[in-house]
Scaffold this motif. Structure first.
Motif, PDB file in Angstrom:
ATOM      1  N   UNK A  56      -9.545  -1.554   0.847  1.00 44.81           N
ATOM      2  CA  UNK A  56      -8.701  -0.684   1.659  1.00 44.81           C
ATOM      3  C   UNK A  56      -8.034   0.360   0.777  1.00 44.81           C
ATOM      4  N   UNK A  57      -7.971   1.614   1.225  1.00 39.99           N
ATOM      5  CA  UNK A  57      -7.382   2.666   0.395  1.00 39.99           C
ATOM      6  C   UNK A  57      -5.873   2.485   0.253  1.00 39.99           C
ATOM      7  N   UNK A  58      -5.363   2.882  -0.897  1.00 45.19           N
ATOM      8  CA  UNK A  58      -3.924   2.884  -1.117  1.00 45.19           C
ATOM      9  C   UNK A  58      -3.342   1.563  -1.556  1.00 45.19           C
TER      10      UNK A  58
ATOM     11  N   UNK B  71       0.842  -1.190   0.000  1.00 38.59           N
ATOM     12  CA  UNK B  71       0.000   0.000   0.000  1.00 38.59           C
ATOM     13  C   UNK B  71       0.878   1.241   0.000  1.00 38.59           C
ATOM     14  N   UNK B  72       0.430   2.248  -0.740  1.00 41.71           N
ATOM     15  CA  UNK B  72       1.166   3.499  -0.823  1.00 41.71           C
ATOM     16  C   UNK B  72       0.329   4.571  -1.485  1.00 41.71           C
TER      17      UNK B  72
ATOM     18  N   UNK C 263       8.893   3.984  -2.929  1.00 48.55           N
ATOM     19  CA  UNK C 263       9.862   4.187  -1.854  1.00 48.55           C
ATOM     20  C   UNK C 263       9.190   4.376  -0.496  1.00 48.55           C
ATOM     21  N   UNK C 264       7.962   4.922  -0.507  1.00 50.41           N
ATOM     22  CA  UNK C 264       7.244   5.154   0.740  1.00 50.41           C
ATOM     23  C   UNK C 264       6.095   4.165   0.949  1.00 50.41           C
ATOM     24  N   UNK C 265       6.068   3.106   0.140  1.00 49.78           N
ATOM     25  CA  UNK C 265       5.015   2.107   0.262  1.00 49.78           C
ATOM     26  C   UNK C 265       5.335   1.134   1.403  1.00 49.78           C
TER      27      UNK C 265
END
Length: 339
Positions: free
Chosen positions: A38-40, A9-10, A17-19
């Protein structure tokens, strides 16, 4: 093994890189093949419990290295943000033969392996959830990367849910697939009309811009070379060399794009392609070098003013702008093979 759900998820599918990767037990919704809400969610894999029997039959489970007891199996879950590493010859050929639409991979690539053996011909499918990279694509086809054929294949994969027509593509970004084996997976989709027309417009604008630049450079060179007073001054000699380099650069670039008319498909053999690539690199670096020479000459005229004479300045400048750049390109010519 009661099953496993691996999720990535990110905020953006293009930047992982931030997932975050999460590992959960399967819920009732996952067992019923309901798309995760679920979001993301960028990519998700639902591994059924029946995979454990296949793994144990192909490769025995080993004791846990952390506490020396129990049984464990290694699960490798990798997600590639783009399918650019997986170059498909069949997709390029198909898209080149159809002017109305383009077919390409339009999802992150999910790579999944369990244990040390080959996991194939499962009785219970493994579900994969993808978030599409670009909107406007239709006709999703669940595919896996066939390492023997070095191409995408749909064998053993089916579409569970996703975009099926142009009427459904406005808000839908999730595609879910089911496959009976493990390897690298992605979603192949079609885009109609818009991309082809945009590429054609970009090509026309490129030709127009390059032709205008070539014509202007020819007029400039003819003017300076025809007038003796203009071509004898050192600053003008540098300017003539810069214009000549840019003329060669634009001409080589126009030849290159005219030979490569189909996007992502190499129509020229490796030898001529590498030669044209080397010329473009050389003229780009040479033009930058001549700009540096012109800047240094301007410094001598405006800033230093006195004692600015340098013997054989143009010869030294030519060796620096052409000879040194050529040597540097020769040293790194191994990278040309990747173009």
């Amino acid at each position: 093994m009661r099953g496993l759900v691996l999720s990535l998820a990110g905020s953006s599918p293009s930047d992982l890189t931030k997932a975050n990767i999460t590992i959960d037990a399967p819920t009732q919704d996952d067992r019923d093949d309901v798309i995760a809400t679920r979001p993301g969610i960028i990519a998700q894999v639902n591994i059924p419990p029946s995979v454990a029997s296949v793994i144990s039959s192909t490769a025995p489970l080993s004791g846990s290295p952390s506490n020396g007891s129990g049984e464990y199996v290694r699960v490798n879950f990798n997600v590639f943000s783009t399918p650019s590493l997986f170059i498909s010859k069949s997709l390029r050929t198909f898209s080149a033969a159809n002017e109305d639409f383009n077919r390409s991979a339009n999802s992150p690539v999910i790579s999944l392996s369990i244990g040390r053996g080959k996991v194939a011909a499962l009785t219970e499918f493994i579900n994969f959830t993808f978030t599409t990279i670009m909107s406007g694509y239709v006709n999703p086809m669940c595919s896996f990367w066939d390492e023997e054929q070095e191409d995408w294949s749909q064998d053993g994969c089916v579409l569970v849910s996703g975009i099926t027509s142009s009427d459904d593509r406005s808000d839908e970004e999730i595609v879910r697939c089911a496959c009976d084996h493990l390897t690298n997976f992605a979603v192949i989709m079609d885009i109609h009309g818009q991309e082809g027309s945009l590429i054609e417009a970009y090509n026309i604008l490129t030709y127009i811009g390059c032709c205008i630049s070539i014509f202007s450079l020819l007029v400039t060179l003819a003017t300076y070379l025809w007038n003796k007073d203009l071509r004898t001054k050192q600053a003008n000699k540098i300017f003539i060399c810069l214009c000549l380099t840019l003329l060669c650069l634009y001409t080589t670039f126009v030849i290159m794009i005219s030979l490569d008319s189909t996007r992502d498909y190499r129509e020229v053999q490796a030898g001529p392609c590498g030669f044209l690539t080397a010329l473009v690199h050389f003229f780009v670096l040479s033009s930058i070098a001549w700009m540096g020479v012109e800047g240094y000459n301007t410094y001598l005229i405006i800033v230093k003013i006195f004692n600015t004479y340098i013997q054989n300045f143009m010869i030294k400048a030519s060796l620096a702008a052409w000879g040194t750049i050529f040597d540097s390109l020769y040293l790194f010519n191994g990278n040309i093979a990747y173009y």
